[in-house]
Write a protein that holds these residues in place. Structure first.
Motif, mmCIF file in Angstrom:
data_model
loop_
_atom_site.group_PDB
_atom_site.id
_atom_site.type_symbol
_atom_site.label_atom_id
_atom_site.label_comp_id
_atom_site.label_asym_id
_atom_site.label_seq_id
_atom_site.Cartn_x
_atom_site.Cartn_y
_atom_site.Cartn_z
ATOM 1 N N ASP A 201 0.784 -1.183 -0.029
ATOM 2 C CA ASP A 201 0.006 0.058 0.009
ATOM 3 C C ASP A 201 0.718 1.397 0.030
ATOM 4 O OD1 ASP A 201 -2.435 -1.270 0.068
ATOM 5 O OD2 ASP A 201 -2.356 -1.413 2.298
ATOM 6 N N GLY A 202 0.332 2.301 -0.777
ATOM 7 C CA GLY A 202 1.028 3.725 -0.572
ATOM 8 C C GLY A 202 0.527 4.531 0.543
ATOM 9 N N GLU A 203 1.428 4.528 1.281
ATOM 10 C CA GLU A 203 0.910 5.405 2.442
ATOM 11 C C GLU A 203 1.748 6.839 2.569
ATOM 12 O OE1 GLU A 203 -1.261 4.767 4.598
ATOM 13 O OE2 GLU A 203 -1.604 2.731 4.123
ATOM 14 N N CYS A 204 2.852 6.909 1.716
ATOM 15 C CA CYS A 204 3.328 8.397 1.700
ATOM 16 C C CYS A 204 4.291 8.304 0.295
ATOM 17 C CB CYS A 204 4.621 8.321 2.949
ATOM 18 S SG CYS A 204 5.613 6.894 2.980
ATOM 19 N N MET A 205 4.732 9.449 0.080
ATOM 20 C CA MET A 205 5.792 9.969 -0.868
ATOM 21 C C MET A 205 6.829 10.417 -0.689
ATOM 22 S SD MET A 205 4.468 13.345 -2.982
ATOM 23 C CE MET A 205 6.256 13.675 -3.337
ATOM 24 N N PHE A 206 8.009 10.471 -1.345
ATOM 25 C CA PHE A 206 9.511 10.913 -0.939
ATOM 26 C C PHE A 206 9.958 11.959 -1.903
ATOM 27 C CE2 PHE A 206 8.579 6.442 0.554
ATOM 28 C CZ PHE A 206 8.951 6.802 2.009
ATOM 29 N N LEU A 207 10.704 12.793 -1.400
ATOM 30 C CA LEU A 207 11.267 13.831 -2.113
ATOM 31 C C LEU A 207 12.871 13.215 -1.514
ATOM 32 C CD1 LEU A 207 11.955 16.254 -3.727
ATOM 33 C CD2 LEU A 207 11.650 17.475 -1.817
ATOM 34 N N ILE A 208 13.780 13.094 -2.449
ATOM 35 C CA ILE A 208 15.346 13.121 -2.121
ATOM 36 C C ILE A 208 15.912 14.241 -1.805
ATOM 37 C CG2 ILE A 208 17.427 11.794 -2.738
ATOM 38 C CD1 ILE A 208 15.716 10.229 -4.638
ATOM 39 N N GLU A 209 16.456 14.581 -0.587
ATOM 40 C CA GLU A 209 17.294 15.614 -0.313
ATOM 41 C C GLU A 209 18.732 15.622 -0.836
ATOM 42 O OE1 GLU A 209 18.460 19.379 1.871
ATOM 43 O OE2 GLU A 209 16.729 18.677 1.281
ATOM 44 N N GLU A 210 19.375 14.599 -0.451
ATOM 45 C CA GLU A 210 20.869 14.079 -0.900
ATOM 46 C C GLU A 210 20.592 12.367 -0.890
ATOM 47 O OE1 GLU A 210 23.776 15.658 1.605
ATOM 48 O OE2 GLU A 210 23.163 14.567 3.312
ATOM 49 N N GLY A 211 21.575 12.126 -1.665
ATOM 50 C CA GLY A 211 21.809 10.316 -2.016
ATOM 51 C C GLY A 211 21.275 10.072 -3.265
ATOM 52 N N ALA A 212 20.925 8.901 -3.355
ATOM 53 C CA ALA A 212 20.318 8.216 -4.576
ATOM 54 C C ALA A 212 19.616 6.875 -4.287
ATOM 55 C CB ALA A 212 21.687 7.801 -5.414
ATOM 56 N N VAL A 213 18.613 6.859 -5.191
ATOM 57 C CA VAL A 213 17.820 5.442 -5.067
ATOM 58 C C VAL A 213 17.790 4.787 -6.413
ATOM 59 C CG1 VAL A 213 16.630 6.116 -3.087
ATOM 60 C CG2 VAL A 213 15.841 6.635 -5.428
ATOM 61 N N GLU A 214 17.358 3.443 -6.583
ATOM 62 C CA GLU A 214 16.768 3.152 -7.899
ATOM 63 C C GLU A 214 15.332 2.487 -7.851
ATOM 64 O OE1 GLU A 214 20.179 0.452 -8.807
ATOM 65 O OE2 GLU A 214 19.563 -1.151 -7.303
ATOM 66 N N CYS A 215 14.800 2.408 -8.867
ATOM 67 C CA CYS A 215 13.253 1.850 -8.896
ATOM 68 C C CYS A 215 13.461 0.528 -9.698
ATOM 69 C CB CYS A 215 12.451 2.893 -9.684
ATOM 70 S SG CYS A 215 12.482 4.361 -8.893
ATOM 71 N N LEU A 216 12.945 -0.592 -9.012
ATOM 72 C CA LEU A 216 13.001 -1.756 -9.527
ATOM 73 C C LEU A 216 11.508 -2.438 -9.760
ATOM 74 C CD1 LEU A 216 15.199 -1.594 -6.651
ATOM 75 C CD2 LEU A 216 16.404 -3.341 -8.375
ATOM 76 N N ILE A 217 11.526 -3.320 -10.898
ATOM 77 C CA ILE A 217 10.011 -3.781 -11.124
ATOM 78 C C ILE A 217 10.481 -5.067 -11.302
ATOM 79 C CG2 ILE A 217 8.421 -4.245 -12.933
ATOM 80 C CD1 ILE A 217 8.045 -1.381 -13.311
ATOM 81 N N LYS A 218 9.713 -5.986 -10.641
ATOM 82 C CA LYS A 218 9.885 -7.439 -10.465
ATOM 83 C C LYS A 218 8.900 -8.125 -11.668
ATOM 84 C CE LYS A 218 10.725 -9.958 -7.014
ATOM 85 N NZ LYS A 218 10.446 -10.439 -5.712
ATOM 86 N N LYS A 219 9.164 -8.904 -12.926
ATOM 87 C CA LYS A 219 8.495 -9.324 -13.677
ATOM 88 C C LYS A 219 9.100 -10.685 -14.150
ATOM 89 C CE LYS A 219 7.056 -8.654 -18.309
ATOM 90 N NZ LYS A 219 7.229 -7.784 -19.779
ATOM 91 N N ASP A 220 8.187 -11.624 -14.080
ATOM 92 C CA ASP A 220 8.585 -13.129 -14.349
ATOM 93 C C ASP A 220 9.687 -13.725 -13.319
ATOM 94 O OD1 ASP A 220 6.698 -13.005 -16.411
ATOM 95 O OD2 ASP A 220 8.221 -12.522 -17.949
ATOM 96 N N GLY A 221 9.603 -13.250 -12.063
ATOM 97 C CA GLY A 221 10.777 -13.632 -11.246
ATOM 98 C C GLY A 221 11.825 -12.774 -11.178
ATOM 99 N N GLU A 222 12.105 -12.077 -12.202
ATOM 100 C CA GLU A 222 13.223 -11.416 -11.971
ATOM 101 C C GLU A 222 13.237 -9.907 -11.863
ATOM 102 O OE1 GLU A 222 15.448 -11.844 -15.676
ATOM 103 O OE2 GLU A 222 15.470 -14.130 -15.640
ATOM 104 N N GLU A 223 14.091 -9.285 -11.232
ATOM 105 C CA GLU A 223 14.121 -7.700 -10.846
ATOM 106 C C GLU A 223 14.966 -7.311 -11.722
ATOM 107 O OE1 GLU A 223 12.774 -6.162 -6.537
ATOM 108 O OE2 GLU A 223 14.820 -6.596 -6.742
#
Length: 417
Positions: A201-223
């Motif tokens: 469930d989505g309970e919040c959203m985020f803004l990056i002040e500093e640093g880094a993230v990556e977005c991953l999608i899992k499909k057919d068992g692979e991310e």
């Protein structure tokens, strides 16, 4: 073309078929035979749309192509995650719109099952509370006090500046933006830490002040990684906007400082303001002849992309003759006037008045040229809606032919000798 001579049509039409129509059809049919799609009609429609995009790309500069390529890459994750979101919202409406009991306010987090494949309509059962947020007849805007987390003026300014490019937050006035900035809560995560998990469930959203993230999608068992975000980027807002489970996982790739905004503040302030902006601008665009033949979806998409600029006082310059064009404008309130110097060093002359509903600034974007005239405010208060070059190229394809045809309105009147 074999058999063309037997057709009882004009030579002009025969030439059109041979030189323009036939090459496109032959190329499309050859591709269809090669791919052999089960349903050829959607395939051909998509092929024609891709063909149109390729032809339009030829008019772009090298810098614009590079910018658009980067933008397309960053948007790909959102495009994939949006597949099925609309179907999910429709299902939620059909299944839950008749339920208005008080028990809808109770959370039932155990009802959600993560979607097995985001490319197909989600089969999750929406929380009753989410349904109530979106569809409950009881849902009237009650007194709401957003949380306050102390910040320095510099931090608030940085948050506001990072949020401005998003159409969701561009609808906020200065007081609402300050309220939202104060509602963000600071959170620090170490490297390789899961911030969001796909299907939750989505309970919040985020803004990056500093640093880094990556977005991953899992499909057919692979991310797989579909997007990387850095300082100033926003993520996690889609689940709040569309009342659906998280479309992707997000993991930190370095020690990262985040600003976290809760669902209720987002819904009560941000979402409401965005919807109000969309409704207001869509109704305005319906009255502008330029957009008369656009469908509702296209018009709403443009409404979301528009930003209001306010000029106080007559004589303020909006665009300068000779400058590189980077925006398209529509007069929302007041009046503007275009002035042009026909010879270098000459005093600019008034050549046109722009009233409410009129537009200007499109020529430089269409022709990839500098501004042909200057435009000044001609009223005590003037409000214009603006759209940047990239957004104009992406959204205004359906009306570009009209804009090119109407460009003759700028032609100088014939001089009487």
């Amino acid at each position: 073309m074999e058999g063309l001579d037997s057709l009882k049509i004009s030579e002009e039409k025969k030439k059109y078929i041979v030189e323009l129509l036939n090459p496109v059809l032959e190329e499309m049919v050859a591709e269809a035979i090669h791919k052999m799609p089960k349903d050829p009609i959607p395939f051909m429609l998509e092929w024609l749309e891709n063909k149109r995009v390729v032809e339009e790309d030829k008019d772009l500069t090298v810098d614009e192509k590079d910018t658009l390529a980067k933008e397309n890459q960053s948007l790909q994750a959102e495009i994939e995650s949006m597949k099925g979101h609309l179907s999910e919202v429709v299902n939620m409406a059909n299944n839950e719109s008749g339920t208005h009991g008080d028990d809808e306010e109770e959370e039932d987090d155990d009802d959600d099952e993560p979607p097995p494949d985001f490319e197909r309509p989600m089969q999750t059962k929406a929380r009753q509370s989410v349904s109530a947020e979106a569809y409950g007849a009881w849902n009237q805007k009650a007194d709401f006090v957003a949380p306050v987390h102390d910040k320095t003026p510099e931090q608030r300014a940085r948050i506001a500046k990072s949020l401005e490019p998003s159409f969701l937050f561009s609808a906020l006035d200065s007081e609402e933006m300050d309220t939202v900035a104060l509602a963000f809560k600071e959170r620090t995560v170490e490297a390789d830490q899961l911030v969001i998990e796909q299907g939750d469930d989505g309970e919040c959203m985020f803004l990056i002040e500093e640093g880094a993230v990556e977005c991953l999608i899992k499909k057919d068992g692979e991310e797989r990684v579909v997007k990387a975000c850095g300082a100033g980027d926003v993520f996690g807002e889609l689940a709040l906007l569309y009342n659906c489970p998280r479309a992707a996982s997000v993991r930190s790739t370095a020690r990262t400082t985040l600003w976290e905004l809760d669902r209720e503040t987002f819904n009560r302030i941000v979402k409401d303001a965005a919807q109000k902006k969309r409704d207001t601008y869509t109704e305005f665009l319906k009255k502008v002849p330029l957009f008369a033949n656009m469908d509702s979806y296209e018009m709403m998409t443009i409404a979301d992309a528009l930003k209001v600029e306010v000029y106080e006082g007559s004589g303020n310059i909006i665009i300068q003759q000779g400058d590189q064009g980077d925006k398209f404008f529509i007069v929302l309130e007041g009046e503007c006037e275009a002035r042009k110097a026909f010879v270098a060093g000459q005093e600019p002359q008034k050549v046109m008045a722009h009233n409410v509903g009129d537009y200007f600034g499109e020529l430089a974007l269409i022709k990839n040229d500098s501004r042909a005239a200057s435009v000044f405010t001609a009223a005590p208060t003037c409000k214009v809606l603006s759209m940047d070059r990239r957004t104009f190229k992406r959204l205004c394809g359906p009306i570009e032919d009209i804009l090119r045809r109407e460009a003759r309105r700028y032609d100088p009147p014939e001089r009487v000798t």
